[in-house]
Design a protein around this motif. Structure first.
Motif, PDB file in Angstrom:
ATOM      1  N   MET A 168       0.848  -1.168   0.000  1.00 14.22           N
ATOM      2  CA  MET A 168       0.000   0.000   0.000  1.00 14.22           C
ATOM      3  C   MET A 168       0.893   1.229   0.000  1.00 14.22           C
ATOM      4  SD  MET A 168      -3.050   0.749   2.593  1.00 14.22           S
ATOM      5  CE  MET A 168      -3.415   2.383   3.040  1.00 14.22           C
ATOM      6  N   GLY A 169       0.724   2.070  -0.974  1.00 13.08           N
ATOM      7  CA  GLY A 169       1.536   3.275  -1.103  1.00 13.08           C
ATOM      8  C   GLY A 169       0.916   4.443  -0.370  1.00 13.08           C
ATOM      9  N   PRO A 170       1.602   5.557  -0.451  1.00 14.08           N
ATOM     10  CA  PRO A 170       1.064   6.744   0.206  1.00 14.08           C
ATOM     11  C   PRO A 170      -0.207   7.215  -0.481  1.00 14.08           C
ATOM     12  CG  PRO A 170       2.997   7.297  -1.061  1.00 14.08           C
ATOM     13  CD  PRO A 170       2.849   5.806  -1.120  1.00 14.08           C
ATOM     14  N   GLY A 171      -1.127   7.723   0.288  1.00 15.59           N
ATOM     15  CA  GLY A 171      -2.382   8.222  -0.257  1.00 15.59           C
ATOM     16  C   GLY A 171      -2.222   9.614  -0.821  1.00 15.59           C
ATOM     17  N   ILE A 172      -3.287  10.102  -1.445  1.00 18.35           N
ATOM     18  CA  ILE A 172      -3.248  11.421  -2.065  1.00 18.35           C
ATOM     19  C   ILE A 172      -3.067  12.510  -1.014  1.00 18.35           C
ATOM     20  CG2 ILE A 172      -5.742  11.770  -2.068  1.00 18.35           C
ATOM     21  CD1 ILE A 172      -3.421  12.756  -4.898  1.00 18.35           C
ATOM     22  N   GLY A 173      -3.624  12.305   0.170  1.00 19.42           N
ATOM     23  CA  GLY A 173      -3.453  13.278   1.253  1.00 19.42           C
ATOM     24  C   GLY A 173      -2.007  13.387   1.696  1.00 19.42           C
ATOM     25  N   SER A 174      -1.330  12.233   1.761  1.00 20.74           N
ATOM     26  CA  SER A 174       0.077  12.221   2.154  1.00 20.74           C
ATOM     27  C   SER A 174       0.939  12.923   1.111  1.00 20.74           C
ATOM     28  CB  SER A 174       0.566  10.793   2.334  1.00 20.74           C
ATOM     29  OG  SER A 174      -0.161  10.137   3.332  1.00 20.74           O
ATOM     30  N   ILE A 175       0.645  12.679  -0.165  1.00 22.24           N
ATOM     31  CA  ILE A 175       1.425  13.307  -1.233  1.00 22.24           C
ATOM     32  C   ILE A 175       1.231  14.820  -1.221  1.00 22.24           C
ATOM     33  CG2 ILE A 175       1.678  13.484  -3.745  1.00 22.24           C
ATOM     34  CD1 ILE A 175       1.009  10.482  -3.854  1.00 22.24           C
ATOM     35  N   ILE A 176      -0.008  15.273  -1.014  1.00 22.02           N
ATOM     36  CA  ILE A 176      -0.272  16.715  -0.950  1.00 22.02           C
ATOM     37  C   ILE A 176       0.459  17.334   0.239  1.00 22.02           C
ATOM     38  CG2 ILE A 176      -2.092  18.424  -0.508  1.00 22.02           C
ATOM     39  CD1 ILE A 176      -3.954  16.650  -2.206  1.00 22.02           C
ATOM     40  N   LEU A 177       0.465  16.657   1.375  1.00 21.79           N
ATOM     41  CA  LEU A 177       1.175  17.158   2.555  1.00 21.79           C
ATOM     42  C   LEU A 177       2.671  17.260   2.286  1.00 21.79           C
ATOM     43  CD1 LEU A 177       1.029  18.026   5.518  1.00 21.79           C
ATOM     44  CD2 LEU A 177       1.370  15.631   6.120  1.00 21.79           C
ATOM     45  N   ILE A 178       3.256  16.253   1.628  1.00 17.54           N
ATOM     46  CA  ILE A 178       4.688  16.276   1.311  1.00 17.54           C
ATOM     47  C   ILE A 178       5.002  17.445   0.377  1.00 17.54           C
ATOM     48  CG2 ILE A 178       6.510  15.034   0.095  1.00 17.54           C
ATOM     49  CD1 ILE A 178       5.238  12.437   1.234  1.00 17.54           C
ATOM     50  N   VAL A 179       4.149  17.688  -0.612  1.00 19.25           N
ATOM     51  CA  VAL A 179       4.374  18.795  -1.554  1.00 19.25           C
ATOM     52  C   VAL A 179       4.289  20.144  -0.828  1.00 19.25           C
ATOM     53  CG1 VAL A 179       3.398  19.991  -3.550  1.00 19.25           C
ATOM     54  CG2 VAL A 179       3.643  17.513  -3.582  1.00 19.25           C
ATOM     55  N   ILE A 180       3.324  20.285   0.073  1.00 16.34           N
ATOM     56  CA  ILE A 180       3.181  21.545   0.822  1.00 16.34           C
ATOM     57  C   ILE A 180       4.406  21.785   1.711  1.00 16.34           C
ATOM     58  CG2 ILE A 180       1.855  22.692   2.636  1.00 16.34           C
ATOM     59  CD1 ILE A 180      -0.664  21.459   1.355  1.00 16.34           C
ATOM     60  N   VAL A 181       4.862  20.744   2.387  1.00 14.63           N
ATOM     61  CA  VAL A 181       6.043  20.889   3.249  1.00 14.63           C
ATOM     62  C   VAL A 181       7.277  21.212   2.402  1.00 14.63           C
ATOM     63  CG1 VAL A 181       7.615  19.648   4.785  1.00 14.63           C
ATOM     64  CG2 VAL A 181       5.154  19.455   5.102  1.00 14.63           C
TER      65      VAL A 181
END
Length: 61
Positions: A1-14
């Motif tokens: 199971m990979g990272p979800g869309i919420g996790s990817i958005i959080l990584i991009v914001i950080v």
């Protein structure tokens, strides 16, 4: 199971907050180049293993 869309958005914001919008394309390009070199290196190692002649130690059962 990979990272979800919420996790990817959080990584991009950080990443935007830490590096700024001007550095992100450079970081992405550097990460892509590094991944490409890593794949080429691992492919080269796999090719060397296939080309390596078998010795008597490999044939011992």
């Amino acid at each position: 199971m990979g990272p979800g869309i919420g996790s990817i958005i959080l990584i991009v914001i950080v990443a935007l907050l830490v590096f700024g919008p001007k550095k992100l394309p450079q970081l992405g390009r550097a990460a892509g180049d590094t991944l490409k070199e890593f794949k080429n290196a691992t492919k080269g190692l796999a090719d060397e293993e296939d080309d390596k002649p078998k010795t008597d130690k490999d044939n011992v059962k």
